[in-house]
Design an enzyme around this catalytic site. Sequence first.
Site, PDB file in Angstrom:
ATOM      1  N   ASN A 109       4.036  10.346   4.503  1.00 21.06           N
ATOM      2  CA  ASN A 109       3.321   9.258   3.843  1.00 21.06           C
ATOM      3  C   ASN A 109       4.235   8.046   3.745  1.00 21.06           C
ATOM      4  OD1 ASN A 109       1.257   7.948   2.315  1.00 21.06           O
ATOM      5  ND2 ASN A 109       2.336   8.444   0.418  1.00 21.06           N
ATOM      6  N   HIS A 111       4.901   4.849   1.119  1.00 21.20           N
ATOM      7  CA  HIS A 111       4.592   4.448  -0.251  1.00 21.20           C
ATOM      8  C   HIS A 111       5.297   3.127  -0.535  1.00 21.20           C
ATOM      9  CE1 HIS A 111       3.542   4.911  -4.454  1.00 21.20           C
ATOM     10  NE2 HIS A 111       4.772   4.563  -4.746  1.00 21.20           N
ATOM     11  N   SER A 138       8.982   3.245   1.154  1.00 22.40           N
ATOM     12  CA  SER A 138       9.631   4.526   1.466  1.00 22.40           C
ATOM     13  C   SER A 138       8.711   5.381   2.322  1.00 22.40           C
ATOM     14  CB  SER A 138       9.900   5.306   0.177  1.00 22.40           C
ATOM     15  OG  SER A 138      10.569   4.520  -0.780  1.00 22.40           O
ATOM     16  N   ASP A 147       3.962  11.677  -4.399  1.00 27.46           N
ATOM     17  CA  ASP A 147       5.053  10.773  -4.019  1.00 27.46           C
ATOM     18  C   ASP A 147       6.434  11.329  -4.353  1.00 27.46           C
ATOM     19  OD1 ASP A 147       3.098   8.960  -3.173  1.00 27.46           O
ATOM     20  OD2 ASP A 147       2.999   7.972  -5.117  1.00 27.46           O
TER      21      ASP A 147
END
Length: 321
Positions: A109, A111, A138, A147
């Site tokens: 992912n 973020h 990030s 996260d």
Amino acid sequence: MAEKAKIAVLISGAGTNMAALTYASRIGDCPYDIVLVASNDPNAAGLTLAAAEGIPTFALPHRGMNRESHDAAMEAAVMEASADYIVLAGYMRILSDGFVSRWAGRMLNIHPSLLPKYKGLDTHARAIAAGDSHGGTSVHMVTPELDAGEVLAQVKVPIVPGDTPDSLAERVKLAEHQLYPRAVADYVCRWRDPAALLARVRALALALPETDERTSHGSPGFRVGGDKSGKYFAYFADQHHGTPHIALLARTGSMDELLHLVESQPEAYFKPAYYGASGWVGIILNRADVDWDDVAHWLQRSWRSAAPRRLTRMLDIADSF
Ligand code: GAR
């Protein structure tokens, strides 16, 4: 060149990160291809772009569905596309634990904050309100906790006087468009990157009791038993003697065992030059589906056969219970 990794990108909105990933995949010898763009919003602008680029798309609104069934439908589309990895790019849905754990190690992912700061939403507003000098972005592994997975790469972006959450978000996106394609490319190449493989072997080897690392004939070697009388129990070999293998060399019990392994699983084992003659086996690490529990097991076993009696005696006693 090794086969390209197949990537499914999940989006909810503009899809500018998806576009950056797509165009990066079209340049030179990029190690991945985008095989699917999927969204929980059929009106996501990114879907139109993906379709225009000839990438298969899938959309399913989540409204009226429970989380598990919506995730299952998204996952089915990903499987149908034969994706090896899922890359979340502005996918604004929390994923169910089952979905996340099935893709452990294969889901990334991006973020928009310098994690571990500002998990969740409104990251830019929170960075500005806190008076931070920088925001940023990030790329991280996806784990069940939001996260919180391992951070793979970050870029800092300065906060300038007069910045609003929107103006900062826009600049952070410029950074994201550079960062994400690079981080994804590095990640999918990890399994054939000697430095990453050595780091993993080193962490496992040096976690065993009384071990140290010492170079032997130009290769990293791992010893047990102390500085003076230490004995080698493992070596890391990077394409030695004309083999294409990046490998861990470990001690087997006998030449018969070594030959049996090499014959029955040639994709995983080989008989290394020189060391093979004394019963050491080469465990091939530069392949996509290495079983790292198995590598850890080989290291333990090899450690045990080289460790001094005073160290193994304790284990023998523990094992007898
Ligand atoms: C990106 O800034 C991404 O970091 C963020 O959403 C934006 C998507 O933009 N993701 C999150 O906030 C995830 N919690 P895009 O659709 O233009 O790529």
